[in-house]
Design a protein around this motif. Structure first.
Motif, PDB file in Angstrom:
ATOM      1  N   LYS A  54       0.894  -1.079  -0.229  1.00 44.89           N
ATOM      2  CA  LYS A  54      -0.113  -0.201  -0.038  1.00 44.89           C
ATOM      3  C   LYS A  54       0.825   1.297  -0.040  1.00 44.89           C
ATOM      4  CE  LYS A  54      -3.994  -1.829   2.074  1.00 44.89           C
ATOM      5  NZ  LYS A  54      -4.904  -1.985   3.349  1.00 44.89           N
ATOM      6  N   VAL A  55       1.886   1.185   0.566  1.00 43.57           N
ATOM      7  CA  VAL A  55       2.860   2.459   0.547  1.00 43.57           C
ATOM      8  C   VAL A  55       3.447   2.650  -0.778  1.00 43.57           C
ATOM      9  CG1 VAL A  55       4.991   3.230   1.647  1.00 43.57           C
ATOM     10  CG2 VAL A  55       3.270   2.228   3.194  1.00 43.57           C
ATOM     11  N   GLN A  57       2.498   1.822  -3.361  1.00 46.29           N
ATOM     12  CA  GLN A  57       1.118   1.926  -4.260  1.00 46.29           C
ATOM     13  C   GLN A  57       1.192   3.681  -4.123  1.00 46.29           C
ATOM     14  OE1 GLN A  57      -0.372  -0.326  -6.795  1.00 46.29           O
ATOM     15  NE2 GLN A  57      -0.845   1.845  -7.471  1.00 46.29           N
ATOM     16  N   THR A  58       0.932   3.998  -3.074  1.00 41.21           N
ATOM     17  CA  THR A  58       0.925   5.453  -2.775  1.00 41.21           C
ATOM     18  C   THR A  58       1.910   6.299  -3.384  1.00 41.21           C
ATOM     19  OG1 THR A  58      -0.303   4.885  -0.873  1.00 41.21           O
ATOM     20  CG2 THR A  58       0.743   7.312  -1.194  1.00 41.21           C
ATOM     21  N   GLN A  59       3.091   5.688  -3.485  1.00 40.29           N
ATOM     22  CA  GLN A  59       4.135   6.540  -3.862  1.00 40.29           C
ATOM     23  C   GLN A  59       4.375   6.314  -5.426  1.00 40.29           C
ATOM     24  OE1 GLN A  59       4.598   8.021  -1.313  1.00 40.29           O
ATOM     25  NE2 GLN A  59       6.522   8.440  -2.094  1.00 40.29           N
ATOM     26  N   ALA A  61       1.348   6.553  -7.212  1.00 36.59           N
ATOM     27  CA  ALA A  61       0.335   7.467  -7.693  1.00 36.59           C
ATOM     28  C   ALA A  61       1.136   8.879  -7.353  1.00 36.59           C
ATOM     29  CB  ALA A  61      -0.674   7.582  -6.677  1.00 36.59           C
ATOM     30  N   ALA A  62       2.201   8.933  -6.462  1.00 37.00           N
ATOM     31  CA  ALA A  62       2.749  10.607  -6.456  1.00 37.00           C
ATOM     32  C   ALA A  62       3.633  10.610  -7.266  1.00 37.00           C
ATOM     33  CB  ALA A  62       3.330  10.446  -4.992  1.00 37.00           C
ATOM     34  N   TYR A  70       3.700   6.461 -15.381  1.00 33.84           N
ATOM     35  CA  TYR A  70       4.004   5.433 -14.275  1.00 33.84           C
ATOM     36  C   TYR A  70       5.501   5.164 -14.364  1.00 33.84           C
ATOM     37  CZ  TYR A  70      -0.795   4.348 -13.599  1.00 33.84           C
ATOM     38  OH  TYR A  70      -2.341   4.797 -13.423  1.00 33.84           O
ATOM     39  N   TYR A  82      11.362   8.474  -3.878  1.00 39.57           N
ATOM     40  CA  TYR A  82      10.102   8.165  -3.569  1.00 39.57           C
ATOM     41  C   TYR A  82       9.915   7.064  -2.503  1.00 39.57           C
ATOM     42  CZ  TYR A  82       8.274  11.286  -7.338  1.00 39.57           C
ATOM     43  OH  TYR A  82       8.060  12.319  -8.074  1.00 39.57           O
ATOM     44  N   GLU A  87      11.813  -0.019   1.634  1.00 36.31           N
ATOM     45  CA  GLU A  87      10.285  -0.214   1.297  1.00 36.31           C
ATOM     46  C   GLU A  87      10.209  -0.722   0.100  1.00 36.31           C
ATOM     47  OE1 GLU A  87       9.582   3.991   1.465  1.00 36.31           O
ATOM     48  OE2 GLU A  87       8.775   3.922   3.514  1.00 36.31           O
ATOM     49  N   LYS A 102       0.531  -0.742 -11.267  1.00 35.21           N
ATOM     50  CA  LYS A 102      -0.013  -1.462 -10.150  1.00 35.21           C
ATOM     51  C   LYS A 102       1.008  -2.262  -9.167  1.00 35.21           C
ATOM     52  CE  LYS A 102      -3.485  -4.197  -8.163  1.00 35.21           C
ATOM     53  NZ  LYS A 102      -3.806  -3.767  -6.760  1.00 35.21           N
TER      54      LYS A 102
END
Length: 111
Positions: A54-55, A57-59, A61-62, A70, A82, A87, A102
């Motif tokens: 999830k972390v 995936q958030t990065q 998006a950023a 992407y 990022y 991580e 994704k």
């Protein structure tokens, strides 16, 4: 005539039988607790990998918001700042990959 009083010293402590019973009870408790602890470790590793995905995936998006595309791989996210190197993989050793924006985790190969 004088009465002689004999004092019998009574030592207090555990008998061998009592000690064996205590050791048996502790052994039974350990037999119950150890399998439960190993099961909990597997659950924790799975949940921590989900959180790492999830972390990441958030990065992603950023990164998409900043660069309008992407990232090609996790290495791009790390090199552009990022994500930290920690991580980029799950705590259990699974690697993270990016496909069409994704993030997914890939189990480490068993040898």
């Amino acid at each position: 005539m004088r009465k002689l009083v004999h004092f019998v010293k009574q030592e207090k402590g555990f008998t061998l039988i009592e000690m064996m019973i205590v050791i048996m009870i502790i052994s039974v408790l350990l037999l119950i607790a150890v399998p439960s602890l190993t099961k909990n470790n597997e659950v924790v590793e799975g949940k921590s990998c989900e959180a790492t995905v999830k972390v990441a995936q958030t990065q992603v998006a950023a990164y998409k918001a900043d660069k309008k595309t992407y990232p090609a791989s996790m290495d791009v996210l790390v090199s552009d700042g990022y994500l930290d190197m920690d991580e980029a993989t799950c705590p259990g050793g699974e690697t993270l990959t990016i496909t069409n924006g994704k993030v997914t985790s890939v189990a480490k190969p068993t040898t």
